[in-house]
Design a protein around this motif. Sequence first.
Motif, PDB file in Angstrom:
ATOM      1  N   THR A 213     -55.384 -12.978 -13.914  1.00 62.23           N
ATOM      2  CA  THR A 213     -55.498 -11.741 -14.686  1.00 62.23           C
ATOM      3  C   THR A 213     -56.963 -11.369 -14.862  1.00 62.23           C
ATOM      4  N   LEU A 219     -55.271  -6.206 -15.723  1.00 65.66           N
ATOM      5  CA  LEU A 219     -54.523  -6.096 -14.462  1.00 65.66           C
ATOM      6  C   LEU A 219     -54.661  -7.395 -13.667  1.00 65.66           C
ATOM      7  N   GLN A 270     -56.132   2.002 -16.944  1.00 68.29           N
ATOM      8  CA  GLN A 270     -55.045   2.547 -17.763  1.00 68.29           C
ATOM      9  C   GLN A 270     -54.415   3.765 -17.105  1.00 68.29           C
ATOM     10  N   ARG A 273     -52.140   2.448 -14.332  1.00 74.39           N
ATOM     11  CA  ARG A 273     -50.964   1.767 -14.849  1.00 74.39           C
ATOM     12  C   ARG A 273     -50.015   2.717 -15.574  1.00 74.39           C
ATOM     13  N   SER A 274     -50.538   3.813 -16.124  1.00 75.36           N
ATOM     14  CA  SER A 274     -49.688   4.757 -16.844  1.00 75.36           C
ATOM     15  C   SER A 274     -48.910   5.661 -15.896  1.00 75.36           C
ATOM     16  N   PRO A 277     -45.331   3.513 -11.500  1.00 76.20           N
ATOM     17  CA  PRO A 277     -44.210   2.835 -12.166  1.00 76.20           C
ATOM     18  C   PRO A 277     -44.431   1.328 -12.285  1.00 76.20           C
ATOM     19  N   GLU A 278     -43.895   0.747 -13.345  1.00 75.45           N
ATOM     20  CA  GLU A 278     -44.115  -0.661 -13.696  1.00 75.45           C
ATOM     21  C   GLU A 278     -43.655  -1.617 -12.599  1.00 75.45           C
ATOM     22  N   LYS A 279     -42.632  -1.226 -11.845  1.00 77.99           N
ATOM     23  CA  LYS A 279     -42.072  -2.117 -10.824  1.00 77.99           C
ATOM     24  C   LYS A 279     -43.048  -2.364  -9.676  1.00 77.99           C
ATOM     25  N   ASN A 280     -44.070  -1.538  -9.553  1.00 78.27           N
ATOM     26  CA  ASN A 280     -45.021  -1.647  -8.453  1.00 78.27           C
ATOM     27  C   ASN A 280     -46.257  -2.432  -8.866  1.00 78.27           C
ATOM     28  N   PHE A 281     -46.980  -2.914  -7.870  1.00 77.52           N
ATOM     29  CA  PHE A 281     -48.156  -3.751  -8.103  1.00 77.52           C
ATOM     30  C   PHE A 281     -49.406  -2.893  -8.240  1.00 77.52           C
ATOM     31  N   ALA A 292     -53.034  -0.755  -5.051  1.00 77.22           N
ATOM     32  CA  ALA A 292     -51.657  -0.645  -5.540  1.00 77.22           C
ATOM     33  C   ALA A 292     -50.711  -0.789  -4.362  1.00 77.22           C
TER      34      ALA A 292
END
Length: 365
Positions: A213, A219, A270, A273-274, A277-281, A292
Amino acid sequence: MLLWVNTRGMVMNKEIRSDKRIKNIIGIIQSCLILILIFLIVFMIIQINRLQGTARVINYAGLVRGATQREVKLEITGNQKDELIKYLDNILSGLRYQEGQYDLVKIHDKEYQDKLRIQSEYWEKLKTEIGEVRSKGYQNTDIVNMSEIYFEMADETVFAAENYSEKIAIKIRTIEFLSALDMFCLVILIIMQTLTAMKMAMNNKLLEQKAYTDAHTGLPNKDACELLLNTPEKVKESTACMMFDLNNLKIVNDTMGHSAGDRLIMDFAQLLRSVIPEKNFVGRYGGDEFMAVIYHTSKTEVEELLKSLYREKDRLNSNENQIQIDYACGWAFPDEDGAYTMQMLLDKADVYMYENKQLCKKRKI
Protein backbone atom coordinates in the motif's frame (compact mmCIF):
# COMPACT_ATOMS: atom_id res chain seq x y z
CA MET A 1 0.39 10.49 7.28
CA LEU A 2 3.58 8.71 6.24
CA LEU A 3 4.93 9.07 9.78
CA TRP A 4 1.68 7.66 11.19
CA VAL A 5 1.80 4.64 8.85
CA ASN A 6 5.46 3.95 9.71
CA THR A 7 4.70 4.30 13.42
CA ARG A 8 1.72 2.00 13.04
CA GLY A 9 3.93 -0.54 11.24
CA MET A 10 6.51 -0.41 14.04
CA VAL A 11 3.75 -0.95 16.60
CA MET A 12 2.39 -3.90 14.64
CA ASN A 13 5.86 -5.44 14.33
CA LYS A 14 6.31 -5.03 18.07
CA GLU A 15 2.92 -6.64 18.67
CA ILE A 16 3.81 -9.58 16.41
CA ARG A 17 7.09 -10.14 18.29
CA SER A 18 5.20 -9.93 21.58
CA ASP A 19 2.56 -12.37 20.30
CA LYS A 20 5.31 -14.80 19.23
CA ARG A 21 6.85 -14.66 22.71
CA ILE A 22 3.43 -15.25 24.27
CA LYS A 23 2.85 -18.15 21.86
CA ASN A 24 6.20 -19.71 22.80
CA ILE A 25 5.50 -19.30 26.52
CA ILE A 26 2.04 -20.84 26.08
CA GLY A 27 3.62 -23.73 24.15
CA ILE A 28 6.12 -24.39 26.95
CA ILE A 29 3.41 -24.25 29.64
CA GLN A 30 1.18 -26.47 27.52
CA SER A 31 3.95 -29.07 27.17
CA CYS A 32 4.54 -29.01 30.92
CA LEU A 33 0.83 -29.44 31.62
CA ILE A 34 0.67 -32.38 29.20
CA LEU A 35 3.62 -34.04 30.96
CA ILE A 36 1.99 -33.41 34.34
CA LEU A 37 -1.28 -34.87 33.05
CA ILE A 38 0.52 -37.99 31.80
CA PHE A 39 2.23 -38.37 35.19
CA LEU A 40 -1.11 -37.94 37.01
CA ILE A 41 -2.80 -40.54 34.79
CA VAL A 42 0.02 -43.07 35.33
CA PHE A 43 -0.03 -42.38 39.08
CA MET A 44 -3.82 -42.77 39.13
CA ILE A 45 -3.59 -46.14 37.34
CA ILE A 46 -1.07 -47.32 39.94
CA GLN A 47 -3.33 -46.18 42.78
CA ILE A 48 -6.37 -47.84 41.22
CA ASN A 49 -4.44 -51.12 40.93
CA ARG A 50 -3.45 -50.79 44.58
CA LEU A 51 -7.05 -50.07 45.55
CA GLN A 52 -8.24 -53.15 43.68
CA GLY A 53 -5.58 -55.28 45.40
CA THR A 54 -6.46 -53.75 48.76
CA ALA A 55 -10.13 -54.65 48.30
CA ARG A 56 -9.11 -58.27 47.81
CA VAL A 57 -6.94 -58.12 50.96
CA ILE A 58 -9.84 -56.70 53.00
CA ASN A 59 -12.08 -59.46 51.72
CA TYR A 60 -9.67 -62.25 52.72
CA ALA A 61 -8.80 -60.58 56.04
CA GLY A 62 -12.52 -60.65 56.80
CA LEU A 63 -12.67 -64.32 55.76
CA VAL A 64 -9.90 -65.11 58.25
CA ARG A 65 -11.87 -63.42 61.01
CA GLY A 66 -15.05 -65.42 60.30
CA ALA A 67 -13.39 -68.71 59.41
CA THR A 68 -11.34 -68.69 62.62
CA GLN A 69 -14.50 -68.36 64.70
CA ARG A 70 -16.00 -71.26 62.76
CA GLU A 71 -12.90 -73.38 63.37
CA VAL A 72 -13.06 -72.70 67.12
CA LYS A 73 -16.77 -73.65 67.26
CA LEU A 74 -16.10 -76.88 65.34
CA GLU A 75 -13.25 -77.81 67.69
CA ILE A 76 -15.40 -77.09 70.74
CA THR A 77 -18.09 -79.42 69.37
CA GLY A 78 -15.52 -82.12 68.69
CA ASN A 79 -15.31 -81.67 64.89
CA GLN A 80 -11.66 -81.46 63.89
CA LYS A 81 -11.02 -79.55 60.63
CA ASP A 82 -7.32 -79.66 59.79
CA GLU A 83 -8.03 -78.53 56.21
CA LEU A 84 -9.67 -75.38 57.58
CA ILE A 85 -6.60 -74.67 59.72
CA LYS A 86 -4.41 -75.16 56.64
CA TYR A 87 -6.71 -72.85 54.70
CA LEU A 88 -6.29 -70.15 57.37
CA ASP A 89 -2.50 -70.66 57.41
CA ASN A 90 -2.34 -70.13 53.64
CA ILE A 91 -4.42 -66.96 53.77
CA LEU A 92 -2.35 -65.42 56.57
CA SER A 93 0.85 -66.34 54.75
CA GLY A 94 -0.50 -64.76 51.57
CA LEU A 95 -1.49 -61.60 53.44
CA ARG A 96 1.95 -61.22 55.01
CA TYR A 97 4.27 -62.41 52.24
CA GLN A 98 2.19 -62.41 48.99
CA GLU A 99 2.54 -66.18 48.87
CA GLY A 100 0.07 -68.86 48.00
CA GLN A 101 -2.70 -69.35 45.52
CA TYR A 102 -4.91 -66.36 46.37
CA ASP A 103 -2.98 -63.61 44.50
CA LEU A 104 -2.97 -61.31 47.50
CA VAL A 105 -0.96 -58.09 47.42
CA LYS A 106 1.23 -56.84 50.23
CA ILE A 107 -0.09 -53.61 51.72
CA HIS A 108 2.79 -51.26 52.42
CA ASP A 109 1.26 -49.65 55.47
CA LYS A 110 3.01 -49.83 58.87
CA GLU A 111 -0.16 -49.84 60.96
CA TYR A 112 -1.66 -52.67 58.91
CA GLN A 113 1.56 -54.70 58.87
CA ASP A 114 1.94 -54.35 62.66
CA LYS A 115 -1.66 -55.48 63.24
CA LEU A 116 -1.26 -58.39 60.82
CA ARG A 117 2.01 -59.51 62.44
CA ILE A 118 0.44 -59.48 65.93
CA GLN A 119 -2.60 -61.37 64.59
CA SER A 120 -0.40 -64.00 62.89
CA GLU A 121 1.68 -64.54 66.02
CA TYR A 122 -1.46 -64.94 68.11
CA TRP A 123 -2.85 -67.38 65.52
CA GLU A 124 0.10 -69.64 66.28
CA LYS A 125 -0.84 -69.50 69.98
CA LEU A 126 -4.46 -70.18 69.09
CA LYS A 127 -3.48 -73.25 67.07
CA THR A 128 -1.54 -74.53 70.09
CA GLU A 129 -4.62 -74.02 72.20
CA ILE A 130 -6.70 -75.93 69.61
CA GLY A 131 -4.29 -78.83 70.12
CA GLU A 132 -4.96 -78.60 73.86
CA VAL A 133 -8.70 -78.70 73.17
CA ARG A 134 -8.30 -81.90 71.21
CA SER A 135 -6.29 -83.56 73.98
CA LYS A 136 -7.93 -82.17 77.15
CA GLY A 137 -11.33 -80.89 76.07
CA TYR A 138 -12.28 -77.25 75.64
CA GLN A 139 -13.44 -76.95 79.31
CA ASN A 140 -9.84 -77.33 80.43
CA THR A 141 -8.52 -74.62 78.04
CA ASP A 142 -8.82 -70.89 77.44
CA ILE A 143 -9.97 -71.37 73.81
CA VAL A 144 -13.15 -69.29 74.09
CA ASN A 145 -11.41 -66.26 75.59
CA MET A 146 -8.52 -66.55 73.15
CA SER A 147 -10.91 -66.76 70.18
CA GLU A 148 -12.54 -63.51 71.32
CA ILE A 149 -9.15 -61.84 71.61
CA TYR A 150 -8.19 -63.14 68.17
CA PHE A 151 -11.48 -61.88 66.71
CA GLU A 152 -10.70 -58.36 67.98
CA MET A 153 -7.18 -58.59 66.54
CA ALA A 154 -8.55 -59.68 63.17
CA ASP A 155 -11.11 -56.87 63.34
CA GLU A 156 -8.33 -54.33 63.94
CA THR A 157 -6.37 -55.74 60.98
CA VAL A 158 -9.41 -55.38 58.71
CA PHE A 159 -9.96 -51.84 59.99
CA ALA A 160 -6.30 -50.96 59.27
CA ALA A 161 -6.67 -52.34 55.73
CA GLU A 162 -9.87 -50.36 55.23
CA ASN A 163 -8.17 -47.23 56.56
CA TYR A 164 -5.32 -47.74 54.07
CA SER A 165 -7.88 -48.26 51.31
CA GLU A 166 -9.57 -44.96 52.22
CA LYS A 167 -6.18 -43.19 52.02
CA ILE A 168 -5.75 -44.53 48.49
CA ALA A 169 -9.28 -43.44 47.60
CA ILE A 170 -8.49 -39.92 48.85
CA LYS A 171 -5.34 -39.92 46.72
CA ILE A 172 -7.36 -40.99 43.67
CA ARG A 173 -9.94 -38.24 44.27
CA THR A 174 -7.12 -35.71 44.64
CA ILE A 175 -5.52 -36.93 41.41
CA GLU A 176 -8.89 -36.70 39.65
CA PHE A 177 -9.27 -33.09 40.81
CA LEU A 178 -5.72 -32.20 39.75
CA SER A 179 -6.23 -33.92 36.38
CA ALA A 180 -9.47 -32.01 35.81
CA LEU A 181 -7.73 -28.76 36.77
CA ASP A 182 -4.83 -29.61 34.45
CA MET A 183 -7.19 -30.33 31.54
CA PHE A 184 -9.11 -27.11 32.25
CA CYS A 185 -5.84 -25.16 32.09
CA LEU A 186 -4.96 -26.95 28.84
CA VAL A 187 -8.31 -25.95 27.33
CA ILE A 188 -7.74 -22.33 28.40
CA LEU A 189 -4.24 -22.41 26.90
CA ILE A 190 -5.54 -23.91 23.65
CA ILE A 191 -8.12 -21.12 23.44
CA MET A 192 -5.42 -18.52 24.19
CA GLN A 193 -3.11 -20.10 21.62
CA THR A 194 -5.89 -20.06 19.02
CA LEU A 195 -6.71 -16.42 19.73
CA THR A 196 -3.01 -15.50 19.61
CA ALA A 197 -2.59 -17.33 16.30
CA MET A 198 -5.66 -15.52 14.89
CA LYS A 199 -4.27 -12.18 16.08
CA MET A 200 -0.87 -12.95 14.55
CA ALA A 201 -2.50 -13.95 11.26
CA MET A 202 -4.51 -10.71 11.23
CA ASN A 203 -1.41 -8.62 12.02
CA ASN A 204 0.57 -10.44 9.34
CA LYS A 205 -2.22 -9.74 6.88
CA LEU A 206 -2.22 -6.06 7.85
CA LEU A 207 1.57 -5.92 7.46
CA GLU A 208 1.29 -7.61 4.08
CA GLN A 209 -1.33 -5.06 3.06
CA LYS A 210 0.96 -2.28 4.31
CA ALA A 211 3.82 -3.68 2.23
CA TYR A 212 1.68 -3.31 -0.91
CA THR A 213 0.00 0.00 0.00
CA ASP A 214 1.25 3.46 -0.91
CA ALA A 215 1.64 5.35 2.36
CA HIS A 216 0.63 8.71 0.88
CA THR A 217 -2.42 7.88 -1.23
CA GLY A 218 -3.64 4.60 0.27
CA LEU A 219 -3.63 3.05 -3.22
CA PRO A 220 -1.67 -0.09 -4.13
CA ASN A 221 2.00 0.88 -4.43
CA LYS A 222 4.60 0.10 -7.10
CA ASP A 223 5.27 -3.36 -5.62
CA ALA A 224 1.57 -4.18 -5.87
CA CYS A 225 1.54 -2.87 -9.46
CA GLU A 226 4.60 -4.97 -10.33
CA LEU A 227 2.96 -8.03 -8.78
CA LEU A 228 -0.02 -7.55 -11.07
CA LEU A 229 2.14 -6.81 -14.10
CA ASN A 230 4.33 -9.90 -13.58
CA THR A 231 1.36 -12.21 -13.96
CA PRO A 232 2.33 -14.53 -16.85
CA GLU A 233 -1.24 -15.23 -18.00
CA LYS A 234 -2.45 -13.67 -21.20
CA VAL A 235 -4.85 -10.75 -20.86
CA LYS A 236 -8.47 -11.26 -21.89
CA GLU A 237 -9.85 -9.15 -24.73
CA SER A 238 -12.30 -7.43 -22.37
CA THR A 239 -9.47 -5.97 -20.23
CA ALA A 240 -8.08 -2.47 -20.68
CA CYS A 241 -4.93 -0.99 -19.16
CA MET A 242 -4.56 2.78 -18.48
CA MET A 243 -1.49 4.85 -17.72
CA PHE A 244 -1.69 8.34 -16.16
CA ASP A 245 0.98 10.97 -15.61
CA LEU A 246 0.57 14.28 -13.76
CA ASN A 247 1.74 17.05 -16.09
CA ASN A 248 2.20 19.78 -13.54
CA LEU A 249 3.66 18.03 -10.46
CA LYS A 250 7.18 19.46 -10.95
CA ILE A 251 5.82 22.97 -11.47
CA VAL A 252 3.69 22.73 -8.31
CA ASN A 253 6.66 21.41 -6.29
CA ASP A 254 8.93 24.18 -7.57
CA THR A 255 6.48 27.06 -7.15
CA MET A 256 4.26 26.02 -4.25
CA GLY A 257 6.39 23.55 -2.31
CA HIS A 258 6.44 19.79 -1.87
CA SER A 259 3.50 19.82 0.55
CA ALA A 260 1.37 21.24 -2.28
CA GLY A 261 2.77 18.55 -4.58
CA ASP A 262 1.78 15.90 -2.05
CA ARG A 263 -1.70 17.37 -1.94
CA LEU A 264 -1.90 17.28 -5.75
CA ILE A 265 -0.93 13.61 -5.76
CA MET A 266 -3.56 12.87 -3.11
CA ASP A 267 -6.24 14.82 -5.01
CA PHE A 268 -5.49 12.97 -8.23
CA ALA A 269 -5.54 9.58 -6.47
CA GLN A 270 -8.95 10.43 -5.01
CA LEU A 271 -10.14 11.55 -8.43
CA LEU A 272 -9.16 8.23 -10.01
CA ARG A 273 -10.64 6.17 -7.20
CA SER A 274 -13.91 8.13 -7.14
CA VAL A 275 -14.56 7.71 -10.88
CA ILE A 276 -13.12 4.27 -11.65
CA PRO A 277 -15.44 1.54 -10.26
CA GLU A 278 -14.24 -0.24 -7.11
CA LYS A 279 -14.02 -3.64 -8.84
CA ASN A 280 -11.13 -2.38 -11.00
CA PHE A 281 -7.48 -1.93 -10.07
CA VAL A 282 -6.04 1.56 -9.46
CA GLY A 283 -2.44 1.92 -8.25
CA ARG A 284 0.37 4.44 -7.90
CA TYR A 285 3.05 3.21 -10.29
CA GLY A 286 5.65 5.87 -9.50
CA GLY A 287 6.15 9.41 -8.26
CA ASP A 288 3.66 11.07 -10.60
CA GLU A 289 2.50 7.99 -12.53
CA PHE A 290 -0.65 6.00 -11.89
CA MET A 291 -2.07 2.93 -13.59
CA ALA A 292 -5.49 1.35 -13.77
CA VAL A 293 -6.75 -1.99 -15.05
CA ILE A 294 -10.39 -2.09 -16.16
CA TYR A 295 -11.91 -5.58 -16.29
CA HIS A 296 -14.87 -6.84 -18.34
CA THR A 297 -15.14 -3.67 -20.35
CA SER A 298 -15.19 -2.38 -23.92
CA LYS A 299 -13.61 0.48 -25.82
CA THR A 300 -16.86 2.42 -25.62
CA GLU A 301 -17.02 2.02 -21.83
CA VAL A 302 -13.36 3.07 -21.49
CA GLU A 303 -14.00 6.21 -23.55
CA GLU A 304 -17.02 7.06 -21.36
CA LEU A 305 -14.91 6.47 -18.26
CA LEU A 306 -12.22 8.87 -19.54
CA LYS A 307 -14.87 11.50 -20.28
CA SER A 308 -16.13 11.12 -16.70
CA LEU A 309 -12.59 11.64 -15.43
CA TYR A 310 -12.21 14.82 -17.46
CA ARG A 311 -15.55 16.16 -16.28
CA GLU A 312 -14.71 15.45 -12.63
CA LYS A 313 -11.26 17.00 -13.10
CA ASP A 314 -12.81 20.18 -14.54
CA ARG A 315 -15.31 20.30 -11.68
CA LEU A 316 -12.51 20.07 -9.12
CA ASN A 317 -10.37 22.63 -10.93
CA SER A 318 -13.27 25.11 -10.87
CA ASN A 319 -12.77 25.37 -7.10
CA GLU A 320 -10.52 28.37 -6.41
CA ASN A 321 -8.77 26.58 -3.55
CA GLN A 322 -8.03 23.53 -5.71
CA ILE A 323 -4.50 22.98 -6.95
CA GLN A 324 -5.06 22.56 -10.65
CA ILE A 325 -4.98 18.94 -11.85
CA ASP A 326 -3.53 18.30 -15.29
CA TYR A 327 -2.64 14.86 -16.57
CA ALA A 328 -1.78 12.87 -19.63
CA CYS A 329 -3.40 9.50 -20.28
CA GLY A 330 -2.87 6.52 -22.50
CA TRP A 331 -4.83 3.31 -22.66
CA ALA A 332 -4.71 0.05 -24.58
CA PHE A 333 -6.69 -3.10 -25.32
CA PRO A 334 -5.05 -6.39 -26.27
CA ASP A 335 -4.98 -7.19 -29.97
CA GLU A 336 -7.36 -9.73 -31.37
CA ASP A 337 -4.63 -12.39 -31.42
CA GLY A 338 -4.73 -12.32 -27.59
CA ALA A 339 -0.94 -12.55 -27.19
CA TYR A 340 -0.60 -9.72 -24.63
CA THR A 341 0.48 -10.08 -21.03
CA MET A 342 -0.41 -7.35 -18.53
CA GLN A 343 3.11 -5.89 -18.74
CA MET A 344 2.94 -5.75 -22.53
CA LEU A 345 -0.46 -4.06 -22.32
CA LEU A 346 0.89 -1.46 -19.87
CA ASP A 347 3.87 -0.79 -22.13
CA LYS A 348 1.49 -0.17 -24.99
CA ALA A 349 -0.64 2.17 -22.83
CA ASP A 350 2.56 3.93 -21.69
CA VAL A 351 3.50 4.69 -25.30
CA TYR A 352 0.08 6.23 -25.93
CA MET A 353 0.34 8.18 -22.67
CA TYR A 354 3.70 9.62 -23.74
CA GLU A 355 2.22 10.67 -27.08
CA ASN A 356 -0.67 12.31 -25.22
CA LYS A 357 1.79 14.11 -22.93
CA GLN A 358 3.72 15.52 -25.88
CA LEU A 359 0.47 16.66 -27.43
CA CYS A 360 -0.47 18.45 -24.19
CA LYS A 361 2.88 20.28 -24.22
CA LYS A 362 2.38 21.44 -27.81
CA ARG A 363 -1.04 22.79 -26.94
CA LYS A 364 0.42 24.84 -24.08
CA ILE A 365 3.05 26.27 -26.40
